[in-house]
Design a protein around this motif. Structure first.
Motif, mmCIF file in Angstrom:
data_model
loop_
_atom_site.group_PDB
_atom_site.id
_atom_site.type_symbol
_atom_site.label_atom_id
_atom_site.label_comp_id
_atom_site.label_asym_id
_atom_site.label_seq_id
_atom_site.Cartn_x
_atom_site.Cartn_y
_atom_site.Cartn_z
ATOM 1 N N VAL A 173 0.720 -1.164 0.035
ATOM 2 C CA VAL A 173 0.074 -0.070 0.021
ATOM 3 C C VAL A 173 1.008 1.297 0.089
ATOM 4 O O VAL A 173 0.488 2.183 0.040
ATOM 5 N N SER A 174 2.130 1.109 -0.223
ATOM 6 C CA SER A 174 3.076 2.305 -0.249
ATOM 7 C C SER A 174 2.788 3.238 -1.322
ATOM 8 O O SER A 174 2.441 2.918 -2.280
ATOM 9 N N ILE A 175 3.213 4.587 -1.121
ATOM 10 C CA ILE A 175 2.739 5.772 -1.939
ATOM 11 C C ILE A 175 3.951 6.516 -2.270
ATOM 12 O O ILE A 175 4.958 6.667 -1.483
ATOM 13 N N LYS A 176 4.248 6.578 -3.644
ATOM 14 C CA LYS A 176 5.362 7.411 -4.053
ATOM 15 C C LYS A 176 4.948 8.936 -4.007
ATOM 16 O O LYS A 176 3.783 9.253 -4.244
ATOM 17 N N GLN A 177 5.982 9.757 -3.555
ATOM 18 C CA GLN A 177 5.570 11.244 -3.549
ATOM 19 C C GLN A 177 6.977 11.909 -3.772
ATOM 20 O O GLN A 177 8.070 11.390 -3.409
ATOM 21 N N SER A 178 6.753 13.222 -4.274
ATOM 22 C CA SER A 178 7.842 14.024 -4.344
ATOM 23 C C SER A 178 8.694 14.316 -3.338
ATOM 24 O O SER A 178 8.146 14.615 -2.230
ATOM 25 N N GLN A 184 3.326 16.884 2.794
ATOM 26 C CA GLN A 184 1.958 17.236 2.383
ATOM 27 C C GLN A 184 1.020 16.052 2.435
ATOM 28 O O GLN A 184 1.538 15.027 1.949
ATOM 29 N N VAL A 185 -0.192 16.584 2.596
ATOM 30 C CA VAL A 185 -1.009 15.443 2.734
ATOM 31 C C VAL A 185 -1.553 14.643 1.467
ATOM 32 O O VAL A 185 -2.032 15.407 0.322
ATOM 33 N N VAL A 186 -1.548 13.264 1.518
ATOM 34 C CA VAL A 186 -2.081 12.651 0.348
ATOM 35 C C VAL A 186 -3.214 12.039 0.605
ATOM 36 O O VAL A 186 -3.400 11.308 1.941
ATOM 37 N N GLY A 202 -7.875 10.710 10.334
ATOM 38 C CA GLY A 202 -9.105 11.056 10.483
ATOM 39 C C GLY A 202 -9.481 12.418 10.254
ATOM 40 O O GLY A 202 -10.421 12.937 9.519
ATOM 41 N N LYS A 203 -8.380 13.315 10.713
ATOM 42 C CA LYS A 203 -8.601 15.044 10.743
ATOM 43 C C LYS A 203 -8.492 15.370 9.390
ATOM 44 O O LYS A 203 -9.140 16.263 8.951
ATOM 45 N N THR A 204 -7.318 15.004 8.807
ATOM 46 C CA THR A 204 -6.588 15.394 7.465
ATOM 47 C C THR A 204 -7.191 14.776 6.375
ATOM 48 O O THR A 204 -6.900 15.249 5.175
ATOM 49 N N LYS A 205 -7.846 13.679 6.464
ATOM 50 C CA LYS A 205 -8.356 12.782 5.497
ATOM 51 C C LYS A 205 -7.192 12.369 4.469
ATOM 52 O O LYS A 205 -7.528 12.011 3.261
#
Length: 323
Positions: A173-178, A184-186, A202-205
């Motif tokens: 379930v890993s996510i690539k991000q700059s 920053q929220v994904v 839950g707060k930041t979605k």
């Protein structure tokens, strides 16, 4: 998907080779059961050499898992670190999807040893440092041009080799991000394992690299307390709020693993090492992400805790000899 397969073409392994390696997926070779399917141990002939492998065979009976399969393959194909499992290849034919990695879990997973009286404080610290270095590599390594948010850090995805070196696995379930957007929220549903999931989701979605920090903080306390993060029928089923309460009330020694406490009473553990470790673990569990440290800082702090513990050992030998 055709272009995706082409990208990984050099990693393709014929199905017949995997079938032979695992003795036709014999049940005696099952070494794990995960969310995607069974994991089999086997012996694979590759480049004239016989290597020991783990083969994750996607369970297609219940549907799903295909996205996670390609995510894990995509991640592992780009990652190379001494504390991360190494990809051997994959199989995608005749309705079979299999990811093959080198067999790293000669001592099983960390989860199996949390309560072990034989796992010393120094060994536990070395495991923590190794995992922290792996996460730091995921979050910051500039060689890839992107960062990785793991999102599945727990004591089951940390495998231990024959030398008790940790190998981080479980990238489904890993996510690539700059690299410049790791904070920053994904947008994401709460994903991961109960007991380790970032309460801020839950707060930041969504998630950030600090979601891994929270999960790793839980692992640090699992190692210190010798118990898993979530015990279904226990009054204190969740470890994280329990350790936060004890830390803030200055009663943390009450829930430290008994064998570690015995080491402390026998002067086997530098008190300073324990203080640095518990301060670091506590900071990882801060509710607000902005108050949690980054992995680079955590690596430095845990290395310091290990250094203090190692310095203390010669003095212990001296005391034993002179007693």
């Amino acid at each position: 998907m055709t272009t995706t397969i082409a990208k990984f073409a050099h990693l393709q392994i014929p199905l017949e080779d995997v079938v032979k390696a695992t003795d036709n997926f014999h049940h005696d070779n099952i070494i794990g059961r995960g969310g995607l399917g069974h994991v089999y141990k086997g012996q694979l002939q590759q480049s004239g050499e016989l290597i020991t492998i783990s083969a994750l065979r996607l369970d297609r009976k219940h549907g799903g898992g295909v996205v996670e399969f390609w995510t894990e393959l995509s991640m592992l194909s780009d990652l190379k670190h001494p504390n991360i499992v190494s990809i051997v290849g994959f199989c995608d034919e005749k309705h079979e999807k299999i990811i093959v990695t080198t067999y790293e879990a000669k001592n099983g997973s960390l989860k199996e040893h949390l309560n072990s009286p034989n796992l010393t404080w120094t060994q536990r610290l070395k495991i923590c440092v190794g995992v922290a270095r792996a996460l730091s590599y995921l979050h910051y390594d500039e060689g890839r041009g992107y960062g990785v948010i793991h999102l599945n850090v727990n004591s089951s995805t940390i495998l231990l080799d024959e030398n008790w070196e940790p190998k981080l696995s479980g990238f489904k379930v890993s996510i690539k991000q700059s690299l410049n957007r790791m904070d920053q929220v994904v947008l994401s549903e709460p994903i991961g394992t109960i007991g380790y999931i970032d309460p801020e989701i839950g707060k930041t979605k969504g998630v950030t690299c600090k979601s891994d920090i929270y999960a790793f903080g839980v692992v640090l306390f699992e190692i210190l307390c010798g118990r898993i993060a979530y015990i279904r029928n226990d009054a204190n089923r969740l470890l994280a709020p329990l350790v936060m309460q004890h830390y803030e009330n200055e009663t943390l020694p009450d829930i430290i693993h008994p064998d570690l406490k015995n080491q402390m009473s026998g002067y086997q553990i530098s008190v300073r090492s324990l203080i640095i470790y518990s301060e670091t673990a506590y900071s990882c569990l801060k509710e607000e992400r902005s108050h949690r440290p980054y992995m680079l800082n955590i690596v430095n702090r845990l290395e310091k805790a290990l250094e203090k513990a190692l310095k203390f050992q010669p003095r212990l030998e001296y005391f034993n000899c002179s007693s």
